[in-house]
Design a protein around this motif. Structure first.
Motif, PDB file in Angstrom:
ATOM      1  N   GLY A  63       7.014   0.666   5.875  1.00 39.70           N
ATOM      2  CA  GLY A  63       7.586  -0.645   6.128  1.00 39.70           C
ATOM      3  C   GLY A  63       7.408  -1.108   7.559  1.00 39.70           C
ATOM      4  O   GLY A  63       7.058  -2.269   7.812  1.00 39.70           O
ATOM      5  N   THR A  64       7.624  -0.200   8.517  1.00 39.19           N
ATOM      6  CA  THR A  64       7.485  -0.575   9.925  1.00 39.19           C
ATOM      7  C   THR A  64       6.043  -0.969  10.231  1.00 39.19           C
ATOM      8  O   THR A  64       5.787  -1.973  10.916  1.00 39.19           O
ATOM      9  CB  THR A  64       7.913   0.584  10.846  1.00 39.19           C
ATOM     10  N   ASP A  65       5.112  -0.205   9.691  1.00 40.90           N
ATOM     11  CA  ASP A  65       3.691  -0.494   9.908  1.00 40.90           C
ATOM     12  C   ASP A  65       3.309  -1.848   9.311  1.00 40.90           C
ATOM     13  O   ASP A  65       2.622  -2.657   9.952  1.00 40.90           O
ATOM     14  CB  ASP A  65       2.851   0.619   9.280  1.00 40.90           C
ATOM     15  N   THR A  66       3.784  -2.120   8.113  1.00 43.95           N
ATOM     16  CA  THR A  66       3.443  -3.366   7.429  1.00 43.95           C
ATOM     17  C   THR A  66       3.969  -4.576   8.189  1.00 43.95           C
ATOM     18  O   THR A  66       3.245  -5.558   8.407  1.00 43.95           O
ATOM     19  CB  THR A  66       4.018  -3.358   5.998  1.00 43.95           C
ATOM     20  N   TYR A  67       5.234  -4.510   8.602  1.00 43.16           N
ATOM     21  CA  TYR A  67       5.811  -5.629   9.353  1.00 43.16           C
ATOM     22  C   TYR A  67       5.154  -5.762  10.731  1.00 43.16           C
ATOM     23  O   TYR A  67       4.945  -6.865  11.228  1.00 43.16           O
ATOM     24  CB  TYR A  67       7.321  -5.449   9.504  1.00 43.16           C
ATOM     25  N   GLY A  68       4.828  -4.632  11.359  1.00 45.05           N
ATOM     26  CA  GLY A  68       4.176  -4.670  12.665  1.00 45.05           C
ATOM     27  C   GLY A  68       2.829  -5.356  12.604  1.00 45.05           C
ATOM     28  O   GLY A  68       2.489  -6.182  13.469  1.00 45.05           O
ATOM     29  N   ARG A  69       2.061  -5.052  11.580  1.00 47.49           N
ATOM     30  CA  ARG A  69       0.733  -5.662  11.430  1.00 47.49           C
ATOM     31  C   ARG A  69       0.842  -7.158  11.114  1.00 47.49           C
ATOM     32  O   ARG A  69       0.035  -7.966  11.612  1.00 47.49           O
ATOM     33  CB  ARG A  69      -0.067  -4.932  10.347  1.00 47.49           C
ATOM     34  N   SER A 224      11.011  -3.005   0.965  1.00 37.60           N
ATOM     35  CA  SER A 224       9.580  -3.290   1.092  1.00 37.60           C
ATOM     36  C   SER A 224       8.731  -2.169   0.514  1.00 37.60           C
ATOM     37  O   SER A 224       7.633  -2.402   0.013  1.00 37.60           O
ATOM     38  CB  SER A 224       9.215  -3.502   2.569  1.00 37.60           C
ATOM     39  N   PHE A 225       9.261  -0.952   0.570  1.00 34.18           N
ATOM     40  CA  PHE A 225       8.530   0.205   0.082  1.00 34.18           C
ATOM     41  C   PHE A 225       8.713   0.383  -1.422  1.00 34.18           C
ATOM     42  O   PHE A 225       7.822   0.882  -2.115  1.00 34.18           O
ATOM     43  CB  PHE A 225       9.019   1.459   0.820  1.00 34.18           C
ATOM     44  N   ALA A 226       9.863  -0.043  -1.944  1.00 33.80           N
ATOM     45  CA  ALA A 226      10.196   0.232  -3.348  1.00 33.80           C
ATOM     46  C   ALA A 226       9.871  -0.914  -4.288  1.00 33.80           C
ATOM     47  O   ALA A 226       9.923  -0.739  -5.513  1.00 33.80           O
ATOM     48  CB  ALA A 226      11.680   0.568  -3.458  1.00 33.80           C
ATOM     49  N   SER A 227       9.542  -2.085  -3.758  1.00 31.64           N
ATOM     50  CA  SER A 227       9.391  -3.267  -4.611  1.00 31.64           C
ATOM     51  C   SER A 227       8.353  -3.085  -5.717  1.00 31.64           C
ATOM     52  O   SER A 227       8.544  -3.557  -6.845  1.00 31.64           O
ATOM     53  CB  SER A 227       9.053  -4.500  -3.763  1.00 31.64           C
ATOM     54  N   GLY A 228       7.257  -2.395  -5.421  1.00 34.98           N
ATOM     55  CA  GLY A 228       6.232  -2.155  -6.432  1.00 34.98           C
ATOM     56  C   GLY A 228       6.762  -1.324  -7.584  1.00 34.98           C
ATOM     57  O   GLY A 228       6.447  -1.586  -8.762  1.00 34.98           O
ATOM     58  N   TYR A 229       7.571  -0.323  -7.278  1.00 37.29           N
ATOM     59  CA  TYR A 229       8.160   0.530  -8.309  1.00 37.29           C
ATOM     60  C   TYR A 229       9.224  -0.219  -9.103  1.00 37.29           C
ATOM     61  O   TYR A 229       9.439   0.061 -10.288  1.00 37.29           O
ATOM     62  CB  TYR A 229       8.780   1.778  -7.671  1.00 37.29           C
ATOM     63  N   ILE A 230       9.890  -1.164  -8.448  1.00 37.02           N
ATOM     64  CA  ILE A 230      10.879  -1.993  -9.155  1.00 37.02           C
ATOM     65  C   ILE A 230      10.162  -2.880 -10.162  1.00 37.02           C
ATOM     66  O   ILE A 230      10.547  -2.959 -11.337  1.00 37.02           O
ATOM     67  CB  ILE A 230      11.672  -2.866  -8.164  1.00 37.02           C
ATOM     68  N   ASP A 231       9.096  -3.541  -9.714  1.00 36.23           N
ATOM     69  CA  ASP A 231       8.359  -4.458 -10.579  1.00 36.23           C
ATOM     70  C   ASP A 231       7.702  -3.728 -11.754  1.00 36.23           C
ATOM     71  O   ASP A 231       7.579  -4.291 -12.848  1.00 36.23           O
ATOM     72  CB  ASP A 231       7.298  -5.208  -9.765  1.00 36.23           C
ATOM     73  N   SER A 232       7.278  -2.480 -11.526  1.00 39.35           N
ATOM     74  CA  SER A 232       6.635  -1.712 -12.605  1.00 39.35           C
ATOM     75  C   SER A 232       7.647  -1.099 -13.563  1.00 39.35           C
ATOM     76  O   SER A 232       7.279  -0.615 -14.636  1.00 39.35           O
ATOM     77  CB  SER A 232       5.763  -0.602 -12.006  1.00 39.35           C
TER      78      SER A 232
END
Length: 358
Positions: A63-69, A224-232
């Protein structure tokens, strides 16, 4: 005739020496004043003159990396220079943090950090803390969740909490390591009277995989890290570990709806992400970075990303240096004492003049 030529030659030599001497004096007396003025103008108008490096002191993809980029991409537009994002993970982020602090205080090496920097001293990880850096912006809080596997017997937070009460120390919870945000959630549960069996994994990803593989009962990832697993549909979200529901997932209850007494712990965001520069960076550069960052945080691409991930916009709450530093102090006050009193850290916050959280 010879004497006359000799006298003329001597006069010319003396005149030349006097001229050179006078010119030298002029250079000596005028240079320092002009040099200072030129240096000041360079600081004000010349920054940045080369590419900037943003250090994310954790691994890529988190999450930190994604927001930083995402922030770096918007910040480039307003600073007019490339920003290279570099991951320097290890030791809860302290390796990358030290790299930034060892660099020159010239605004060309930025730190985009999660909250672990606030516990380095009490955890014995590093002598550095928020106080060794100047805040440019407190950006977002990446919401924390309480999740179980889709196969779990727990369908509500009430069911999970009731089982904890019936079987103290038996219900298993995974986290990414001592002192991390997930571990802090476990400590808060303990303070609220829910004893869990905490199991450390080497990353947040593996802590979540431990739930998916049914090695542990539950965990508490960032949204931010779990959203993909929530949607699936691979995980069930029992609660948002906060005192408000998320706009994106309005049907998921806030933890404080079930446990109202948790509000005193959840009134302070647990996972703030901040943009910092080394202490001693010139004020003019700090202000340029703050102004550029403020503009970057208003960019459509940034705001859409933040809203899509239901992140809390801390930059709208903490808008100047005093409010940012006060936020850091309150965060350290709560978390450092919570860890120390539960035996997670071996150094008292009092040793570093961190007041006890009230």
């Amino acid at each position: 005739m010879k004497k006359s030529k000799y006298k003329i030659g001597i006069a010319l030599i003396l005149l030349l020496v006097l001229s050179l001497s006078t010119a030298g004096c002029t250079i000596t007396t005028e240079t320092p004043a002009n040099s200072n003025e030129e240096k000041s103008e360079t600081v004000k108008n010349g920054y940045p003159q080369r590419p900037i490096t943003m250090i994310v002191p954790y691994g890529a993809g988190g999450g930190t990396d994604t927001y930083g980029r995402m922030l770096a991409a918007q910040l480039e537009k307003h600073l007019g220079t490339p920003i290279t994002v570099t991951n320097q993970g290890g030791a809860s982020g302290s390796i990358g943090t030290k790299f930034v602090h060892d660099a020159s205080a010239d605004g060309y090496t930025l730190l985009f950090s999660a909250e672990t920097i606030g516990t380095y001293r009490t955890m014995g990880t590093s002598s550095l803390s928020y106080s060794n850096f100047i805040p440019i912006a407190v950006t977002v809080n990446d919401p924390k969740l309480v999740v179980v596997s889709k196969k779990s017997k727990y369908n509500t937070l009430q069911e999970l909490l009731e089982d904890m009460k019936k079987n103290p120390g038996k219900v298993t919870m995974s986290h990414s390591g001592p002192g991390g945000s997930g571990h802090n959630q476990g400590l808060i549960l303990k303070e609220l009277g829910y004893e869990v069996a905490m199991t450390a994994f080497d990353s947040g990803n593996n802590a979540l995989l431990g739930v998916l593989g049914e090695q542990v009962a539950f965990t508490n990832p960032n949204l931010s890290f779990a959203s993909g697993y929530i949607d699936s549909g691979d995980i069930k979200v029992l609660a948002v570990f906060a005192d408000e529901r998320l706009e994106k997932y309005p049907d998921i209850p806030a933890f404080t709806e079930i446990v109202p007494e948790a509000k005193k712990y959840l009134s302070i965001p647990l996972t703030p992400l901040s943009l910092l520069v080394k202490e001693g960076t010139p004020n003019e550069i700090v202000e340029m970075l703050r102004n550029a960052t403020k503009a970057a945080l208003e960019e459509k691409e940034w705001t859409e990303y933040v809203e899509t991930n239901s992140a809390e916009k801390l930059y709208e709450k903490y808008t100047d240096e005093n409010s940012m530093r006060k936020f850091f102090e309150n965060w350290e006050s709560m978390i450092c004492w919570l860890q120390y009193e539960n035996g997670v850290s071996n150094k008292s916050p009092q040793e570093f003049s961190i007041p006890k959280f009230q």
